[in-house]
Design an enzyme around this catalytic site. Structure first.
Site, PDB file in Angstrom:
ATOM      1  N   TRP A 284       0.870  -1.189   0.000  1.00 29.92           N
ATOM      2  CA  TRP A 284       0.000   0.000   0.000  1.00 29.92           C
ATOM      3  C   TRP A 284       0.894   1.222   0.000  1.00 29.92           C
ATOM      4  O   TRP A 284       1.656   1.455   0.939  1.00 29.92           O
ATOM      5  CB  TRP A 284      -0.910   0.027   1.228  1.00 29.92           C
ATOM      6  CG  TRP A 284      -1.913   1.153   1.115  1.00 29.92           C
ATOM      7  CD1 TRP A 284      -1.709   2.470   1.426  1.00 29.92           C
ATOM      8  CD2 TRP A 284      -3.249   1.069   0.614  1.00 29.92           C
ATOM      9  NE1 TRP A 284      -2.840   3.217   1.145  1.00 29.92           N
ATOM     10  CE2 TRP A 284      -3.797   2.375   0.651  1.00 29.92           C
ATOM     11  CE3 TRP A 284      -4.029   0.016   0.133  1.00 29.92           C
ATOM     12  CZ2 TRP A 284      -5.100   2.653   0.234  1.00 29.92           C
ATOM     13  CZ3 TRP A 284      -5.328   0.303  -0.278  1.00 29.92           C
ATOM     14  CH2 TRP A 284      -5.851   1.608  -0.225  1.00 29.92           C
TER      15      TRP A 284
ATOM     16  N   GLU B 235       7.798  -1.535   1.221  1.00 30.51           N
ATOM     17  CA  GLU B 235       7.665  -1.260   2.662  1.00 30.51           C
ATOM     18  C   GLU B 235       8.567  -2.273   3.376  1.00 30.51           C
ATOM     19  O   GLU B 235       8.386  -3.475   3.170  1.00 30.51           O
ATOM     20  CB  GLU B 235       6.236  -1.506   3.128  1.00 30.51           C
ATOM     21  CG  GLU B 235       5.187  -0.613   2.515  1.00 30.51           C
ATOM     22  CD  GLU B 235       3.793  -1.240   2.655  1.00 30.51           C
ATOM     23  OE1 GLU B 235       3.244  -1.226   3.763  1.00 30.51           O
ATOM     24  OE2 GLU B 235       3.278  -1.755   1.647  1.00 30.51           O
TER      25      GLU B 235
ATOM     26  N   GLN C 170       4.823   3.798   7.901  1.00 28.07           N
ATOM     27  CA  GLN C 170       4.377   3.274   9.197  1.00 28.07           C
ATOM     28  C   GLN C 170       5.538   2.805  10.063  1.00 28.07           C
ATOM     29  O   GLN C 170       5.443   2.770  11.277  1.00 28.07           O
ATOM     30  CB  GLN C 170       3.405   2.114   8.966  1.00 28.07           C
ATOM     31  CG  GLN C 170       2.173   2.557   8.219  1.00 28.07           C
ATOM     32  CD  GLN C 170       1.002   1.615   8.404  1.00 28.07           C
ATOM     33  OE1 GLN C 170       0.940   0.842   9.337  1.00 28.07           O
ATOM     34  NE2 GLN C 170       0.059   1.692   7.499  1.00 28.07           N
TER      35      GLN C 170
END
Ligand SMILES: Cc1ncc(COP(=O)(O)O)c(C=O)c1O
Length: 448
Positions: free
Chosen positions: A156, A228, A264
């Site tokens: 994402w 990520e 994140q």
């Protein structure tokens, strides 16, 4: 513990409650009439204020926020350092022409880069994660003169076109073609190995497959791989040992840039300032967002002087209305300073282990808890029908999460095909709050 847990006295806010006379039914009527639906249904309780690890509904029901808002509020809600920074901006300057700078940006540039390896020393401050990824992709394309971008299934990276083209977790259908050159390789999900034969004996076969696959499908113009370091929306996928190192090596051998999206994982959440430190793999471009503003929209794209200089010579343009804005930068400076002063990365590591061991105890009693994984305070709990088949159980995940919410605990669920809880509380959460949260989960499994 429980929903009778009215305001436990941690709220410092007294001025932001709704008027007691406000009719919430009428307010919901206005919401239904005027707000565009953009994803999952809205939670049907207004949150009137928040403080530390707690949210408070307009009925003053206290809810522990195990997702730090949208995985952003790492210092806890309405942290005094953030409020102070906002006040400073209010009293000085909030917004400027994008070619004008306030003094704080010089400090933030330095203090953020002080946390990073020497080669990551040039920063562009933006607002959202999608935006910082767009900037990263544009830098990579301009620098290399190539256009293909590789991301991982389950990734994402945001909902703007470039970021969305490289987002594979969910939400792709119905919007027409993605950007030419966007391609995916399988995520290294060790609980659900994409190369079934290597189940439980990972030898990075998925990455070898990916290299062969890319050799075949690429038109020879790969600018970057966008990853990520721990996949979040994809179900908290921690790559196996050596995965990122091997990817780095392959990128170097093929003159491809490596971009890490640490929306994140950056700024302490995983028990280190950045996830790449744990993996000992430095990207060419680092994208930071959510945790940098800790609840305020601040993002950063960071790269090397060499990439900065070359792209500048080629006329790099990434003008946005709120680039370098004093308000968000002032908050970012407060966040970075608090992270360092309060040693929040180490705290996240310690509290993460504390939650993990509590979850493993719960796993002994609840068959539905199939897998527990993560680093620091970014933890995934996979809910399955049974541990043998590992069949995802969305229904159970939803019903137990909803029961948790009734009992006073907010847990984020990932979208897409998997049934995974994404546990990402503020890095400031206390052991007592964790104990209470685990008790709520235990009760929710029994009573959902
Ligand atoms: C890893 C990652 N990158 C990028 C984004 C997009 O950030 P934003 O929603 O701020 O555009 C997200 C959002 O969830 C994310 O998790």
């Amino acid at each position: 513990m429980s929903n009778s847990n009215k305001n436990p006295g941690t709220s410092t806010s007294s001025t932001c409650h709704p008027e007691p006379s406000e009719n919430t039914e009428e307010l919901w009527g206005l919401v239904d009439k005027h707000l565009l639906h953009y994803g999952r249904d809205f939670v049907r309780e207004f949150i009137s204020h928040a403080s530390g690890s707690y949210l408070y509904t307009s009925e003053n029901r206290a809810i522990i926020d195990f997702s730090s808002g949208q995985m952003c509020a790492t210092l806890g809600h309405n942290h005094p350092a953030i409020l102070g920074a906002m006040r400073r901006a209010e009293e000085s300057v909030i917004h400027l022409d994008s070619t004008m700078l306030s003094p704080s940006i010089a400090h933030l540039g330095k203090e953020l880069c002080d946390l990073l390896p020497e080669q990551l020393s040039k920063v562009l401050f933006l607002n959202t994660g999608a935006e910082s990824n767009e900037a990263a992709i544009r830098l990579a394309k301009l620098y290399t003169g190539k256009f293909e971008v590789i991301a991982l299934t389950g990734s994402w990276h945001g909902t703007t076109s470039g970021a969305a083209s490289n987002t594979y977790a969910h939400g792709r259908k119905g919007y027409g073609p993605s950007m030419p050159g966007a391609m995916a390789i399988p995520a290294p999900n060790c609980y659900r190995c994409p190369i079934a034969q290597c189940k439980s004996t990972c030898n990075l076969a998925c990455l070898d497959f990916s290299f062969d696959y890319l050799e075949s499908v690429s038109v020879g113009s790969i600018a970057a791989v966008l990853v990520e370091p721990i996949q979040s929306a994809g179900g908290i996928i921690v790559p196996p040992d050596g995965y990122l190192k091997k990817l780095r090596k392959w990128c170097d051998e093929h003159s491809i840039l490596l971009i890490f999206d640490e929306a994140q994982t950056g700024l302490g959440r995983v028990g280190a300032n950045f996830a790449f430190e744990i993996e000992q793999v430095v990207p060419d471009i680092l994208s930071l967002s959510k945790t940098l503003g800790a609840g305020v929209p601040l993002a950063a794209t960071v790269t090397s002087p060499q990439i900065a200089e070359t792209t500048c010579d080629k006329g790099f343009s990434h003008y946005t209305s709120h680039a370098s804005d004093p308000l968000t930068v002032e908050v970012g400076l407060a966040v970075v300073r608090t992270l360092v002063a309060d040693e929040l990365a180490a705290r996240a590591g310690e509290m993460g282990q504390y939650i993990m061991s509590g979850l493993r105890e719960l796993q002994k009693c609840h068959e539905a808890i199939g897998d527990i994984r993560g680093r620091g305070l970014l933890i995934g709990v996979e809910i399955v029908k049974d541990r043998e088949t590992r069949t995802p159980d969305k229904e159970r995940m939803t019903s137990v999460s909803e029961r948790c919410f009734e009992l006073g605990l907010n847990i984020n669920r990932v979208g897409g095909p998997l049934s995974v809880w994404r546990i990402a509380p503020p890095l400031t959460i206390s052991k007592a709050e964790i104990d209470l949260s685990l008790e709520i989960m235990d009760k929710a499994f029994d009573t959902a």
